[in-house]
Design an enzyme around this catalytic site. Structure first.
Site, PDB file in Angstrom:
ATOM      1  N   SER A 143       0.842  -1.203   0.000  1.00 28.76           N
ATOM      2  CA  SER A 143       0.000   0.000   0.000  1.00 28.76           C
ATOM      3  C   SER A 143       0.876   1.251   0.000  1.00 28.76           C
ATOM      4  CB  SER A 143      -0.879  -0.002   1.255  1.00 28.76           C
ATOM      5  OG  SER A 143      -1.409   1.280   1.475  1.00 28.76           O
ATOM      6  N   TYR A 156      -0.710  -0.771  10.257  1.00 31.93           N
ATOM      7  CA  TYR A 156      -0.898  -1.138   8.846  1.00 31.93           C
ATOM      8  C   TYR A 156       0.289  -0.634   8.004  1.00 31.93           C
ATOM      9  CZ  TYR A 156      -3.341  -1.494   4.347  1.00 31.93           C
ATOM     10  OH  TYR A 156      -3.702  -1.803   3.058  1.00 31.93           O
TER      11      TYR A 156
HETATM   12  P1  NDP Z   1     -11.004  -7.287   1.531  1.00 27.74           P
HETATM   13  O1  NDP Z   1     -11.240  -6.989   2.972  1.00 27.74           O
HETATM   14  O2  NDP Z   1     -12.061  -6.966   0.538  1.00 27.74           O
HETATM   15  O3  NDP Z   1     -10.587  -8.845   1.372  1.00 27.74           O
HETATM   16  C1  NDP Z   1      -9.587  -9.368   2.167  1.00 27.74           C
HETATM   17  C2  NDP Z   1      -9.373 -10.821   1.828  1.00 27.74           C
HETATM   18  O4  NDP Z   1      -8.280 -11.317   2.614  1.00 27.74           O
HETATM   19  C3  NDP Z   1     -10.563 -11.714   2.155  1.00 27.74           C
HETATM   20  O5  NDP Z   1     -10.673 -12.708   1.154  1.00 27.74           O
HETATM   21  C4  NDP Z   1     -10.175 -12.346   3.483  1.00 27.74           C
HETATM   22  O6  NDP Z   1     -10.771 -13.622   3.695  1.00 27.74           O
HETATM   23  C5  NDP Z   1      -8.678 -12.491   3.288  1.00 27.74           C
HETATM   24  N1  NDP Z   1      -7.953 -12.601   4.561  1.00 27.74           N
HETATM   25  C6  NDP Z   1      -7.912 -11.707   5.578  1.00 27.74           C
HETATM   26  N2  NDP Z   1      -7.157 -12.174   6.583  1.00 27.74           N
HETATM   27  C7  NDP Z   1      -6.705 -13.387   6.207  1.00 27.74           C
HETATM   28  C8  NDP Z   1      -5.910 -14.393   6.812  1.00 27.74           C
HETATM   29  N3  NDP Z   1      -5.394 -14.226   8.045  1.00 27.74           N
HETATM   30  N4  NDP Z   1      -5.663 -15.534   6.133  1.00 27.74           N
HETATM   31  C9  NDP Z   1      -6.167 -15.728   4.890  1.00 27.74           C
HETATM   32  N5  NDP Z   1      -6.925 -14.815   4.257  1.00 27.74           N
HETATM   33  C10 NDP Z   1      -7.201 -13.672   4.903  1.00 27.74           C
HETATM   34  O7  NDP Z   1      -9.652  -6.492   1.175  1.00 27.74           O
HETATM   35  P2  NDP Z   1      -9.105  -5.887  -0.220  1.00 27.74           P
HETATM   36  O8  NDP Z   1      -9.427  -6.791  -1.311  1.00 27.74           O
HETATM   37  O9  NDP Z   1      -9.510  -4.474  -0.315  1.00 27.74           O
HETATM   38  O10 NDP Z   1      -7.540  -5.870   0.093  1.00 27.74           O
HETATM   39  C11 NDP Z   1      -6.670  -6.864  -0.392  1.00 27.74           C
HETATM   40  C12 NDP Z   1      -5.243  -6.398  -0.148  1.00 27.74           C
HETATM   41  O11 NDP Z   1      -5.051  -5.123  -0.767  1.00 27.74           O
HETATM   42  C13 NDP Z   1      -4.887  -6.221   1.317  1.00 27.74           C
HETATM   43  O12 NDP Z   1      -3.582  -6.690   1.541  1.00 27.74           O
HETATM   44  C14 NDP Z   1      -4.951  -4.706   1.513  1.00 27.74           C
HETATM   45  O13 NDP Z   1      -4.079  -4.295   2.532  1.00 27.74           O
HETATM   46  C15 NDP Z   1      -4.483  -4.232   0.155  1.00 27.74           C
HETATM   47  N6  NDP Z   1      -4.900  -2.876  -0.146  1.00 27.74           N
HETATM   48  C16 NDP Z   1      -6.238  -2.552  -0.258  1.00 27.74           C
HETATM   49  C17 NDP Z   1      -6.598  -1.272  -0.555  1.00 27.74           C
HETATM   50  C18 NDP Z   1      -8.027  -0.858  -0.693  1.00 27.74           C
HETATM   51  O14 NDP Z   1      -8.284   0.381  -0.747  1.00 27.74           O
HETATM   52  N7  NDP Z   1      -8.988  -1.758  -0.765  1.00 27.74           N
HETATM   53  C19 NDP Z   1      -5.581  -0.208  -0.742  1.00 27.74           C
HETATM   54  C20 NDP Z   1      -4.221  -0.670  -0.645  1.00 27.74           C
HETATM   55  C21 NDP Z   1      -3.905  -1.954  -0.350  1.00 27.74           C
HETATM   56  P3  NDP Z   1     -12.328 -13.744   4.193  1.00 27.74           P
HETATM   57  O15 NDP Z   1     -13.166 -13.373   2.987  1.00 27.74           O
HETATM   58  O16 NDP Z   1     -12.483 -15.166   4.575  1.00 27.74           O
HETATM   59  O17 NDP Z   1     -12.490 -12.778   5.316  1.00 27.74           O
END
Ligand code: NDP
Length: 246
Positions: A143, A156
Protein backbone atom coordinates in the site's frame (compact mmCIF):
# COMPACT_ATOMS: atom_id res chain seq x y z
CA UNK A 1 -3.84 -10.87 -22.25
CA UNK A 2 -1.08 -13.48 -21.79
CA UNK A 3 -2.12 -17.07 -21.31
CA UNK A 4 -1.43 -18.79 -18.01
CA UNK A 5 -2.84 -22.07 -19.30
CA UNK A 6 -0.02 -24.27 -18.00
CA UNK A 7 0.43 -22.41 -14.73
CA UNK A 8 -0.66 -22.96 -11.14
CA UNK A 9 -1.38 -19.76 -9.23
CA UNK A 10 -1.85 -19.37 -5.47
CA UNK A 11 -3.80 -16.29 -4.33
CA UNK A 12 -4.46 -15.44 -0.68
CA UNK A 13 -7.68 -13.59 0.11
CA UNK A 14 -9.01 -14.88 -3.21
CA UNK A 15 -12.75 -14.80 -2.59
CA UNK A 16 -13.37 -11.08 -1.94
CA UNK A 17 -12.21 -7.68 -3.17
CA UNK A 18 -8.90 -7.32 -4.97
CA UNK A 19 -7.95 -10.97 -4.51
CA UNK A 20 -11.20 -12.09 -6.14
CA UNK A 21 -10.56 -9.90 -9.19
CA UNK A 22 -7.01 -11.26 -9.40
CA UNK A 23 -8.17 -14.87 -9.04
CA UNK A 24 -10.88 -14.44 -11.67
CA UNK A 25 -8.51 -12.74 -14.11
CA UNK A 26 -6.11 -15.70 -13.78
CA UNK A 27 -8.98 -18.14 -14.35
CA UNK A 28 -10.04 -16.26 -17.49
CA UNK A 29 -6.41 -16.45 -18.66
CA UNK A 30 -6.50 -20.25 -18.38
CA UNK A 31 -4.63 -20.77 -15.10
CA UNK A 32 -5.22 -23.38 -12.43
CA UNK A 33 -6.07 -21.48 -9.26
CA UNK A 34 -5.57 -22.32 -5.60
CA UNK A 35 -7.51 -19.70 -3.67
CA UNK A 36 -7.39 -19.25 0.07
CA UNK A 37 -9.52 -17.21 2.46
CA UNK A 38 -9.74 -16.60 6.22
CA UNK A 39 -13.23 -17.68 7.22
CA UNK A 40 -15.98 -15.98 5.24
CA UNK A 41 -17.61 -19.14 3.89
CA UNK A 42 -20.49 -17.20 2.26
CA UNK A 43 -18.04 -15.24 0.11
CA UNK A 44 -16.24 -18.47 -0.79
CA UNK A 45 -19.54 -20.11 -1.83
CA UNK A 46 -20.42 -17.07 -3.93
CA UNK A 47 -17.01 -17.22 -5.62
CA UNK A 48 -17.52 -20.91 -6.41
CA UNK A 49 -21.01 -20.27 -7.80
CA UNK A 50 -19.96 -17.33 -9.95
CA UNK A 51 -17.00 -19.25 -11.36
CA UNK A 52 -18.71 -22.58 -12.02
CA UNK A 53 -17.50 -22.41 -15.64
CA UNK A 54 -13.95 -22.97 -14.33
CA UNK A 55 -14.84 -25.50 -11.62
CA UNK A 56 -12.30 -28.05 -12.84
CA UNK A 57 -9.48 -25.49 -12.56
CA UNK A 58 -9.80 -24.07 -9.05
CA UNK A 59 -9.87 -25.16 -5.43
CA UNK A 60 -10.68 -23.01 -2.42
CA UNK A 61 -9.10 -23.52 1.00
CA UNK A 62 -9.79 -21.99 4.36
CA UNK A 63 -6.31 -21.16 5.70
CA UNK A 64 -5.08 -18.44 8.03
CA UNK A 65 -1.88 -17.10 6.43
CA UNK A 66 -0.61 -16.03 9.86
CA UNK A 67 -0.73 -19.59 11.19
CA UNK A 68 2.46 -21.51 10.46
CA UNK A 69 0.81 -24.92 10.85
CA UNK A 70 -2.11 -24.09 8.55
CA UNK A 71 0.26 -22.73 5.91
CA UNK A 72 2.38 -25.89 6.30
CA UNK A 73 -0.68 -28.10 5.71
CA UNK A 74 -1.73 -26.07 2.68
CA UNK A 75 1.68 -26.47 1.07
CA UNK A 76 1.77 -30.21 1.78
CA UNK A 77 -1.55 -30.42 -0.08
CA UNK A 78 -0.16 -28.31 -2.95
CA UNK A 79 2.90 -30.56 -3.29
CA UNK A 80 0.69 -33.66 -3.33
CA UNK A 81 -1.83 -32.30 -5.82
CA UNK A 82 0.07 -30.03 -8.20
CA UNK A 83 3.17 -30.45 -10.35
CA UNK A 84 4.55 -27.02 -9.55
CA UNK A 85 3.68 -23.62 -8.17
CA UNK A 86 4.30 -20.84 -10.68
CA UNK A 87 2.85 -17.75 -9.03
CA UNK A 88 2.09 -16.65 -5.46
CA UNK A 89 0.00 -13.52 -4.86
CA UNK A 90 0.19 -12.46 -1.21
CA UNK A 91 -2.99 -10.42 -1.14
CA UNK A 92 -4.63 -11.30 2.22
CA UNK A 93 -4.64 -8.27 4.45
CA UNK A 94 -6.48 -6.58 7.31
CA UNK A 95 -6.61 -3.20 9.03
CA UNK A 96 -7.29 -2.40 12.68
CA UNK A 97 -7.07 1.40 12.75
CA UNK A 98 -6.44 3.48 15.88
CA UNK A 99 -4.21 6.37 16.83
CA UNK A 100 -0.95 4.91 18.05
CA UNK A 101 -1.37 6.29 21.58
CA UNK A 102 -4.66 4.38 21.88
CA UNK A 103 -3.70 1.31 19.87
CA UNK A 104 -4.22 -2.04 21.55
CA UNK A 105 -1.22 -4.34 21.45
CA UNK A 106 -3.49 -7.06 20.02
CA UNK A 107 -4.42 -4.79 17.10
CA UNK A 108 -0.78 -3.99 16.41
CA UNK A 109 0.05 -7.69 16.50
CA UNK A 110 -2.91 -8.96 14.43
CA UNK A 111 -2.09 -6.61 11.57
CA UNK A 112 1.62 -7.44 11.60
CA UNK A 113 0.83 -11.16 11.87
CA UNK A 114 -1.57 -11.25 8.91
CA UNK A 115 -0.04 -8.71 6.55
CA UNK A 116 3.68 -9.24 7.14
CA UNK A 117 4.26 -12.58 8.86
CA UNK A 118 1.55 -14.10 6.63
CA UNK A 119 3.39 -12.91 3.53
CA UNK A 120 6.64 -14.29 4.94
CA UNK A 121 5.20 -17.74 5.75
CA UNK A 122 3.58 -18.05 2.32
CA UNK A 123 6.65 -16.75 0.46
CA UNK A 124 9.02 -19.07 2.34
CA UNK A 125 7.00 -22.15 1.47
CA UNK A 126 6.43 -20.99 -2.13
CA UNK A 127 10.10 -20.25 -2.76
CA UNK A 128 11.06 -23.80 -1.78
CA UNK A 129 8.67 -25.16 -4.43
CA UNK A 130 9.71 -22.58 -7.04
CA UNK A 131 13.42 -23.32 -6.52
CA UNK A 132 12.77 -26.96 -7.50
CA UNK A 133 11.24 -25.76 -10.74
CA UNK A 134 13.67 -22.88 -11.29
CA UNK A 135 10.78 -20.57 -12.09
CA UNK A 136 8.47 -18.39 -10.06
CA UNK A 137 6.67 -15.10 -9.61
CA UNK A 138 5.86 -13.70 -6.16
CA UNK A 139 3.67 -10.60 -5.94
CA UNK A 140 2.96 -8.91 -2.63
CA UNK A 141 0.01 -6.53 -2.40
CA UNK A 142 1.23 -3.59 -0.37
CA UNK A 143 0.00 0.00 0.00
CA UNK A 144 1.15 3.60 -0.58
CA UNK A 145 0.54 4.04 3.17
CA UNK A 146 3.89 2.25 3.60
CA UNK A 147 5.71 5.46 2.67
CA UNK A 148 2.97 8.12 3.03
CA UNK A 149 1.92 7.10 6.54
CA UNK A 150 -1.71 7.76 7.54
CA UNK A 151 -2.90 8.81 11.00
CA UNK A 152 -4.49 5.81 12.68
CA UNK A 153 -2.60 3.30 10.56
CA UNK A 154 0.81 2.94 12.23
CA UNK A 155 0.33 -0.84 12.44
CA UNK A 156 -0.90 -1.14 8.85
CA UNK A 157 1.81 1.21 7.47
CA UNK A 158 4.53 -0.73 9.30
CA UNK A 159 3.21 -4.04 7.95
CA UNK A 160 3.09 -2.74 4.37
CA UNK A 161 6.56 -1.14 4.58
CA UNK A 162 7.80 -4.45 5.96
CA UNK A 163 6.35 -6.28 2.94
CA UNK A 164 8.24 -3.92 0.61
CA UNK A 165 11.52 -4.44 2.47
CA UNK A 166 11.02 -8.21 2.48
CA UNK A 167 10.29 -8.07 -1.26
CA UNK A 168 13.57 -6.30 -2.05
CA UNK A 169 15.66 -8.71 0.07
CA UNK A 170 13.99 -11.87 -1.25
CA UNK A 171 14.24 -10.60 -4.84
CA UNK A 172 18.03 -10.43 -4.47
CA UNK A 173 18.18 -13.89 -2.89
CA UNK A 174 16.37 -15.68 -5.71
CA UNK A 175 17.14 -13.51 -8.76
CA UNK A 176 19.51 -16.07 -10.29
CA UNK A 177 16.90 -18.83 -10.03
CA UNK A 178 14.44 -17.15 -12.43
CA UNK A 179 12.16 -16.22 -9.55
CA UNK A 180 11.00 -12.60 -9.44
CA UNK A 181 9.54 -10.89 -6.40
CA UNK A 182 7.62 -7.62 -6.68
CA UNK A 183 4.93 -5.53 -5.02
CA UNK A 184 1.76 -4.07 -6.43
CA UNK A 185 0.68 -1.03 -4.46
CA UNK A 186 -3.00 -0.13 -4.93
CA UNK A 187 -4.33 3.26 -3.88
CA UNK A 188 -7.93 3.56 -2.71
CA UNK A 189 -9.81 0.61 -4.19
CA UNK A 190 -13.55 0.20 -3.72
CA UNK A 191 -13.85 -3.04 -1.71
CA UNK A 192 -15.21 -4.15 1.69
CA UNK A 193 -11.80 -3.15 3.06
CA UNK A 194 -12.70 0.55 3.01
CA UNK A 195 -16.50 0.19 3.13
CA UNK A 196 -16.51 1.58 6.69
CA UNK A 197 -15.23 5.02 5.60
CA UNK A 198 -17.64 7.88 6.28
CA UNK A 199 -19.06 9.73 3.24
CA UNK A 200 -17.06 12.90 4.01
CA UNK A 201 -13.91 10.84 4.35
CA UNK A 202 -14.52 9.19 0.97
CA UNK A 203 -15.04 12.63 -0.61
CA UNK A 204 -11.84 13.97 1.00
CA UNK A 205 -9.78 10.95 -0.11
CA UNK A 206 -11.13 11.20 -3.67
CA UNK A 207 -9.92 14.85 -3.74
CA UNK A 208 -6.42 13.61 -2.78
CA UNK A 209 -6.29 11.35 -5.84
CA UNK A 210 -5.25 13.20 -9.04
CA UNK A 211 -7.70 11.03 -11.03
CA UNK A 212 -10.44 12.07 -8.56
CA UNK A 213 -11.83 8.55 -8.18
CA UNK A 214 -11.17 5.28 -6.40
CA UNK A 215 -9.78 2.39 -8.43
CA UNK A 216 -11.44 -0.93 -9.13
CA UNK A 217 -10.21 -4.40 -8.16
CA UNK A 218 -10.02 -5.23 -11.89
CA UNK A 219 -7.53 -2.39 -12.44
CA UNK A 220 -5.26 -3.85 -9.76
CA UNK A 221 -5.63 -7.34 -11.25
CA UNK A 222 -4.25 -6.12 -14.59
CA UNK A 223 -1.03 -5.02 -12.87
CA UNK A 224 -0.72 -8.31 -11.00
CA UNK A 225 -1.16 -10.36 -14.17
CA UNK A 226 1.48 -8.27 -15.94
CA UNK A 227 4.08 -8.88 -13.19
CA UNK A 228 3.11 -12.56 -13.09
CA UNK A 229 3.56 -13.00 -16.82
CA UNK A 230 6.67 -14.51 -18.41
CA UNK A 231 7.04 -11.14 -20.22
CA UNK A 232 7.93 -9.41 -16.93
CA UNK A 233 11.08 -11.53 -16.64
CA UNK A 234 13.52 -8.64 -16.03
CA UNK A 235 11.45 -6.88 -13.36
CA UNK A 236 12.26 -7.79 -9.77
CA UNK A 237 12.51 -6.14 -6.35
CA UNK A 238 10.26 -3.27 -7.33
CA UNK A 239 6.81 -1.82 -6.66
CA UNK A 240 4.18 -1.09 -9.27
CA UNK A 241 1.83 1.66 -8.05
CA UNK A 242 -1.82 1.42 -9.12
CA UNK A 243 -3.12 4.52 -7.39
CA UNK A 244 -4.43 7.07 -9.86
CA UNK A 245 -1.40 9.30 -9.37
CA UNK A 246 -1.50 9.42 -5.57
P1 NDP B 1 -11.00 -7.29 1.53
O1 NDP B 1 -11.24 -6.99 2.97
O2 NDP B 1 -12.06 -6.97 0.54
O3 NDP B 1 -10.59 -8.84 1.37
C1 NDP B 1 -9.59 -9.37 2.17
C2 NDP B 1 -9.37 -10.82 1.83
O4 NDP B 1 -8.28 -11.32 2.61
C3 NDP B 1 -10.56 -11.71 2.16
O5 NDP B 1 -10.67 -12.71 1.15
C4 NDP B 1 -10.17 -12.35 3.48
O6 NDP B 1 -10.77 -13.62 3.70
C5 NDP B 1 -8.68 -12.49 3.29
N1 NDP B 1 -7.95 -12.60 4.56
C6 NDP B 1 -7.91 -11.71 5.58
N2 NDP B 1 -7.16 -12.17 6.58
C7 NDP B 1 -6.71 -13.39 6.21
C8 NDP B 1 -5.91 -14.39 6.81
N3 NDP B 1 -5.39 -14.23 8.04
N4 NDP B 1 -5.66 -15.53 6.13
C9 NDP B 1 -6.17 -15.73 4.89
N5 NDP B 1 -6.92 -14.82 4.26
C10 NDP B 1 -7.20 -13.67 4.90
O7 NDP B 1 -9.65 -6.49 1.18
P2 NDP B 1 -9.10 -5.89 -0.22
O8 NDP B 1 -9.43 -6.79 -1.31
O9 NDP B 1 -9.51 -4.47 -0.32
O10 NDP B 1 -7.54 -5.87 0.09
C11 NDP B 1 -6.67 -6.86 -0.39
C12 NDP B 1 -5.24 -6.40 -0.15
O11 NDP B 1 -5.05 -5.12 -0.77
C13 NDP B 1 -4.89 -6.22 1.32
O12 NDP B 1 -3.58 -6.69 1.54
C14 NDP B 1 -4.95 -4.71 1.51
O13 NDP B 1 -4.08 -4.29 2.53
C15 NDP B 1 -4.48 -4.23 0.15
N6 NDP B 1 -4.90 -2.88 -0.15
C16 NDP B 1 -6.24 -2.55 -0.26
C17 NDP B 1 -6.60 -1.27 -0.56
C18 NDP B 1 -8.03 -0.86 -0.69
O14 NDP B 1 -8.28 0.38 -0.75
N7 NDP B 1 -8.99 -1.76 -0.77
C19 NDP B 1 -5.58 -0.21 -0.74
C20 NDP B 1 -4.22 -0.67 -0.64
C21 NDP B 1 -3.91 -1.95 -0.35
P3 NDP B 1 -12.33 -13.74 4.19
O15 NDP B 1 -13.17 -13.37 2.99
O16 NDP B 1 -12.48 -15.17 4.58
O17 NDP B 1 -12.49 -12.78 5.32
Amino acid sequence: MESFATQTILVSGATRGIGKAVAEAFLRAGATLIGIYAGNNDAASRFAEENQAYADRFSLHRCNVADEQEVGKLFTWIEENHQALDVLVNNAGIRRDALLAMMRTTHWQEVLDTNLTGSFLMARAAVLLMLKNRYGRIINITSPVAHLGFPGQANYAASKAGQMAMTRSLAREVARKKITVNCVSPGFIATDFIADLAEEQVAAYKKMVPMRRFGTPAEVAQAVLFLASPGASYITGTTLDVHGGL
